[in-house]
Design an enzyme around this catalytic site. Structure first.
Site, PDB file in Angstrom:
ATOM      1  N   SER A 282      44.954  44.924  41.152  1.00  0.00           N
ATOM      2  CA  SER A 282      44.442  43.420  41.583  1.00  0.00           C
ATOM      3  C   SER A 282      44.761  42.731  40.483  1.00  0.00           C
ATOM      4  CB  SER A 282      42.693  43.927  41.155  1.00  0.00           C
ATOM      5  OG  SER A 282      42.481  44.538  42.590  1.00  0.00           O
TER       6      SER A 282
ATOM      7  N   LYS B 207      46.387  39.568  42.428  1.00  0.00           N
ATOM      8  CA  LYS B 207      45.337  38.585  42.985  1.00  0.00           C
ATOM      9  C   LYS B 207      45.614  37.181  42.653  1.00  0.00           C
ATOM     10  CE  LYS B 207      42.326  42.192  44.817  1.00  0.00           C
ATOM     11  NZ  LYS B 207      41.147  43.024  44.710  1.00  0.00           N
TER      12      LYS B 207
ATOM     13  N   TYR C 139      50.124  42.755  50.881  1.00  0.00           N
ATOM     14  CA  TYR C 139      48.908  43.008  49.787  1.00  0.00           C
ATOM     15  C   TYR C 139      49.114  44.579  48.936  1.00  0.00           C
ATOM     16  CZ  TYR C 139      44.383  44.697  47.750  1.00  0.00           C
ATOM     17  OH  TYR C 139      43.410  44.976  46.873  1.00  0.00           O
TER      18      TYR C 139
ATOM     19  N   TYR D  63      35.356  41.703  38.648  1.00  0.00           N
ATOM     20  CA  TYR D  63      34.281  42.157  39.636  1.00  0.00           C
ATOM     21  C   TYR D  63      32.809  41.976  39.381  1.00  0.00           C
ATOM     22  CZ  TYR D  63      38.824  43.968  41.121  1.00  0.00           C
ATOM     23  OH  TYR D  63      40.039  43.861  41.347  1.00  0.00           O
TER      24      TYR D  63
ATOM     25  N   VAL E  42      42.908  48.301  38.978  1.00  0.00           N
ATOM     26  CA  VAL E  42      42.348  49.945  38.895  1.00  0.00           C
ATOM     27  C   VAL E  42      43.559  50.760  38.425  1.00  0.00           C
ATOM     28  CG1 VAL E  42      40.650  49.874  40.808  1.00  0.00           C
ATOM     29  CG2 VAL E  42      43.287  50.373  41.435  1.00  0.00           C
TER      30      VAL E  42
HETATM   31  O1  DON Z   1      42.847  47.464  46.979  1.00  0.00           O
HETATM   32  C1  DON Z   1      42.960  48.294  46.214  1.00  0.00           C
HETATM   33  O2  DON Z   1      42.506  49.291  46.756  1.00  0.00           O
HETATM   34  C2  DON Z   1      43.885  48.505  45.049  1.00  0.00           C
HETATM   35  N1  DON Z   1      45.422  48.564  45.531  1.00  0.00           N
HETATM   36  C3  DON Z   1      43.807  47.553  44.131  1.00  0.00           C
HETATM   37  C4  DON Z   1      42.110  47.066  43.731  1.00  0.00           C
HETATM   38  C5  DON Z   1      42.152  46.924  42.391  1.00  0.00           C
HETATM   39  O3  DON Z   1      42.839  47.043  41.565  1.00  0.00           O
HETATM   40  C6  DON Z   1      40.685  46.783  42.160  1.00  0.00           C
HETATM   41  N2  DON Z   1      40.466  46.633  40.559  1.00  0.00           N
HETATM   42  N3  DON Z   1      39.906  47.056  39.880  1.00  0.00           N
END
Ligand code: DON
Length: 307
Positions: free
Chosen positions: A63, A66, A190, A242, A260
């Site tokens: 993320s 983003k 994405y 978040y 993540v």
């Molecule tokens: O959208 C997803 O599931 C991941 N590839 C990225 C999400 C993410 O890093 C959320 N973070 N805390």
């Protein structure tokens, strides 16, 4: 004590929190990361680089991509981006489905949740997916001053195989006319942007450009218009962690973005660019020890912008 000694101490003090966290396993390739990794890189305005802990480990942006893709969308579309995605924080988890009430505003709440980020990805211009991916990679390379940055294909494949919730979100956005172009391309972009591989040093360099309002302080070259850098920093402050963003703004007090994989990019405006890695996550998907590191650093170095 110098900054090197300080961050060594903060890393060793913060290791105790690792036990309480878990590595993300919902994308199987991410689950292979070593839970005990903890590292930080800092860049300052004198051109000094400070590293402590595991700073040569590569991990994927997730993320943290983003805000970077948002910068690219702003460069290409101007503030029309916000016709399709809002600027309001949400108390919901990052991968929350779009609730019907979200459409009171007619668009996903902000670019830092998946619905908003997939919408932003759909606004990147290009004749094909490859061209769009290349633009994103080029911007990451430019901001981090590292031409060797690549996409981790195993993570990308893993995201593709397991990204059904993101697919559901994207098709819902398409059905509601928020995504205008090819929905599969928006999703693939994405997943690709999430799979870009970096180190803490790369994150610190990217953060430093934002800390310096869009200018590479070494060359004095403007990479991003100041207004866009400020917009992205304000969204990082209000939405970057978040449903922990509000608490983070009060305990740490500067713009940041987590992913993540356990990375956090931290921007101490006009002071420092910060990159942290700690794959053990808290229940909200943020690096559990990484947050503690930034709390301590902000406290000792007086980085809280509200103080
Ligand atoms: O959208 C997803 O599931 C991941 N590839 C990225 C999400 C993410 O890093 C959320 N973070 N805390």
């Amino acid at each position: 004590m110098g900054l090197n000694g300080l961050i060594e101490e903060i890393i060793s003090e913060s290791k105790i929190y690792i036990d309480e966290g878990k590595v993300a396993t919902y994308i199987p390739e991410l689950g292979k990361m070593d839970k005990n990794i903890l590292g930080i890189s800092i860049t300052d305005f004198q051109g000094n680089i400070y590293n402590a802990g595991s700073t040569n480990i590569k991990f994927t942006l997730q993320s943290i991509s983003k805000p970077i893709v948002l910068l690219l969308a702003l460069l290409e579309n101007g503030e029309e981006v916000f016709n399709k995605v809002g600027m309001e924080p949400t108390g919901d988890p990052f991968n929350s489905m779009i609730r019907l009430e979200t459409f009171d505003t007619g668009k996903p709440l902000n670019p830092m949740i998946n619905a908003g980020a997939i919408t932003v990805a759909s606004m990147i211009k290009g004749t094909n997916l490859m061209e769009k991916v290349h633009k994103v990679l080029s911007l990451v390379r430019l901001l981090s001053n590292n031409d060797n940055i690549r996409i981790n294909d195993k993570v990308f494949q893993s995201e593709l195989r397991t990204g059904n919730r993101n697919r559901a979100i994207a098709y819902f956005l398409k059905d509601n006319g928020i995504i205008e172009g090819n929905v599969d391309d928006a999703l693939a972009l994405y997943f690709k942007q999430c799979s870009i591989e970096v180190t803490t040093q790369d994150l610190a360099n990217i953060a430093m450009v934002l800390a310096n309002d869009g200018v590479d302080f070494k060359t004095n070259r403007r990479l991003i218009p100041s207004h866009y850098a400020n917009l992205v920093k304000s969204l990082m402050l209000t939405c970057g962690l978040y449903d922990h963003s509000g608490e983070f703004a009060s305990t740490v007090g500067f713009p940041a973005k987590s992913g993540v994989s356990g990375g956090i990019l931290g921007v101490a405006p006009r002071k420092l660019g910060i990159g942290v890695i700690g794959p053990a996550l808290d229940t909200k998907g943020n690096s559990i020890a990484g947050i503690k590191i930034l709390e301590k650093l902000s406290d000792v170095l007086d980085l809280n912008i509200f103080k």
